[in-house]
Design an enzyme around this catalytic site. Structure first.
Site, PDB file in Angstrom:
ATOM      1  CB  SER A   1      33.016  -9.109  16.396  1.00 60.77           C
ATOM      2  OG  SER A   1      33.264  -9.311  15.019  1.00 60.77           O
TER       3      SER A   1
ATOM      4  CG  HIS B   1      36.287 -12.914  14.822  1.00 59.73           C
ATOM      5  ND1 HIS B   1      35.292 -13.358  13.972  1.00 59.73           N
ATOM      6  CD2 HIS B   1      35.876 -11.723  15.294  1.00 59.73           C
ATOM      7  CE1 HIS B   1      34.311 -12.467  13.934  1.00 59.73           C
ATOM      8  NE2 HIS B   1      34.638 -11.463  14.729  1.00 59.73           N
TER       9      HIS B   1
ATOM     10  CG  ASP C   1      35.921 -16.681  13.039  1.00 64.96           C
ATOM     11  OD1 ASP C   1      36.334 -15.895  12.158  1.00 64.96           O
ATOM     12  OD2 ASP C   1      35.656 -16.307  14.195  1.00 64.96           O
TER      13      ASP C   1
END
Length: 436
Positions: free
Chosen positions: A164, A415, A412
């Site tokens: 990702s 990312h 998160d």
């Protein structure tokens, strides 16, 4: 009167004395020159050779990869491309500097930002993280020029292969290029993890292929990271999702790493060899570094043996910035400014992954140079480590504190917000591939 002061002593005596004194001084100076000049020349040459050496074959877990006094600066990885007689700047060693202009796009001008990385739309209140830019030491890094890039990529195809984070990178890539022309999506899989776009005026395509392990894997995990069973990882087989498309790409960016930390059962020749972090399975515990090394060996061997001559870039891992826990047990990332050099160390786990990457890349470079294969390094580890402020944090979801300011939400810290620090990766990509 003392003889030395006799004014009647002949003038020739003084001339002879002066001559011998000068001659003696000349010999002394010549001796000193011979003694010291070669010494300093040799010392200087050895220093140049030492700083240009390849990464060591093995770096112990105790070694600080980012400590200049130990000689294992992350910049050593870039020496693999350097002409020993003519050193160049190190793009991957530097600092984040204020950049008042900010990004060329925002969440309104780019339609390619996926919701979990759309920090602005999700209500992140601060914006200082948008106004920094990576600045390498001792050299200039040009801003990514989307028009020049697209002009040079007519009828070409790019493939981003990985997890990702690779998808995160592609979004940034598309957002910048969309300032010139909007890309059109021409393919996506059922979960929108693998996708493909085209820029019609340039016949230029970009694809992202979701292959988090790069090798064959049976994964039983949902989109939130929770698994119903252990991953089954085949250490002797590459993932056909990307190898079957490899010949379609003129440029390929490959990355991996973080998924190898997950619980997994390892197979070779379709036989169980052991596992990683699978308590109660009565299987031999095998370190994740072994599995990652096997995977990279297969990847680089595939690239080196392929008759297709793509321009290949290998991107190193990006460290996360979880504090006070991990993603599943309350870890947070609330910092609002970049770290300065020396303020943070890479974690032991990320260190191991990074060591494996450098060692396997080092091994491959020696072979590809002989075969005239293009294999380059995009070393994002150091510059990413310095940006704890660039993650979505709690703003991976829309307005997480709208109803309750003290709500407990999952952060998160891996990312990147878009726009955000990951945009600088594209400056590096352009410099590496287009400016040499």
């Amino acid at each position: 009167m003392r003889g030395d002061s006799n004014p009647l002593k002949p003038l020739s005596f003084y001339k002879q004395t002066s001559f011998f004194v000068k001659l003696l001084l000349l010999f002394l100076l010549l001796g000193l020159t011979i003694r010291f000049f070669p010494f300093h020349s040799i010392d200087y040459s050895s220093t140049i050779l030492e700083t240009q050496s390849y990464p060591p074959a093995f770096i112990s877990p105790e070694t600080d990869l980012f400590s200049s006094d130990k000689g294992y600066l992350l910049s050593n990885s870039t020496k693999l491309f350097r002409d020993e007689a003519k050193p160049k700047c190190d793009l991957f060693s530097g600092e984040w500097v204020p950049y008042p202009s900010g990004s060329v796009y925002n969440n309104n001008s780019c339609p390619f930002i996926e919701q979990p990385q759309n920090c602005m739309s999700n209500g992140r209140p601060d914006s200082d993280y948008l106004y920094w830019r990576w600045n390498p030491l001792d050299c200039k890094l040009a801003k990514f020029d989307p028009e020049r890039f697209l002009d040079s990529m007519r009828n070409k195809s790019w493939g981003f292969i990985g997890d990702s984070i690779s998808r995160n990178h592609v979004q940034s890539f598309l957002c910048i290029l969309s300032q010139v022309e909007q890309a059109k999506e021409i393919y996506h899989d059922e979960q929108y993890k693998s996708r493909k776009w085209v820029f019609p005026s340039y016949n230029f395509t970009i694809a992202v292929i979701w292959s988090p392990f790069l090798i064959k894997a049976e994964i039983f995990e949902d989109n939130d990271g929770f698994s119903t069973a252990e991953t089954r990882l085949h250490l002797d087989k590459l993932d056909e999702k990307w190898t079957s498309q490899y010949n379609d790409f003129d440029y390929v960016i490959i990355a991996g790493g973080k998924w190898f930390l997950k619980t997994a059962i390892y197979y070779e020749n379709n036989m169980v060899q052991g596992c990683h972090y699978c308590h109660g399975k009565n299987l031999t515990e095998i370190g994740f570094d072994h599995a990652y090394r096997k995977a990279l060996e297969l990847v680089f061997d595939f690239v080196m043996s392929s008759s297709h001559r793509a321009q290949v870039v290998f991107r190193t891992i990006t460290p996360d910035h979880f504090e006070n826990g991990e993603w599943h047990n309350g870890g947070t990332c609330n910092r609002r400014v970049p770290f300065k050099d020396g303020q943070v160390n890479i974690t032991d786990i990320d260190r191991v992954l990074y060591e494996v990457e450098l060692q396997e890349f080092d091994r491959a470079v020696g072979v590809v140079q002989e075969k005239k294969i293009s294999l380059k390094l995009l070393d994002t580890t150091r510059l990413s480590l310095l940006r704890p402020d660039g993650h979505p944090g709690p703003y991976r979801q829309s307005h997480p504190f709208a109803k309750d300011k003290n709500a407990k939400v999952q952060y998160d810290c891996l990312h990147w917000c878009l726009p955000g620090p990951i945009d600088s990766w594209n400056d590096l990509v352009m410099e590496i591939l287009m400016n040499g």
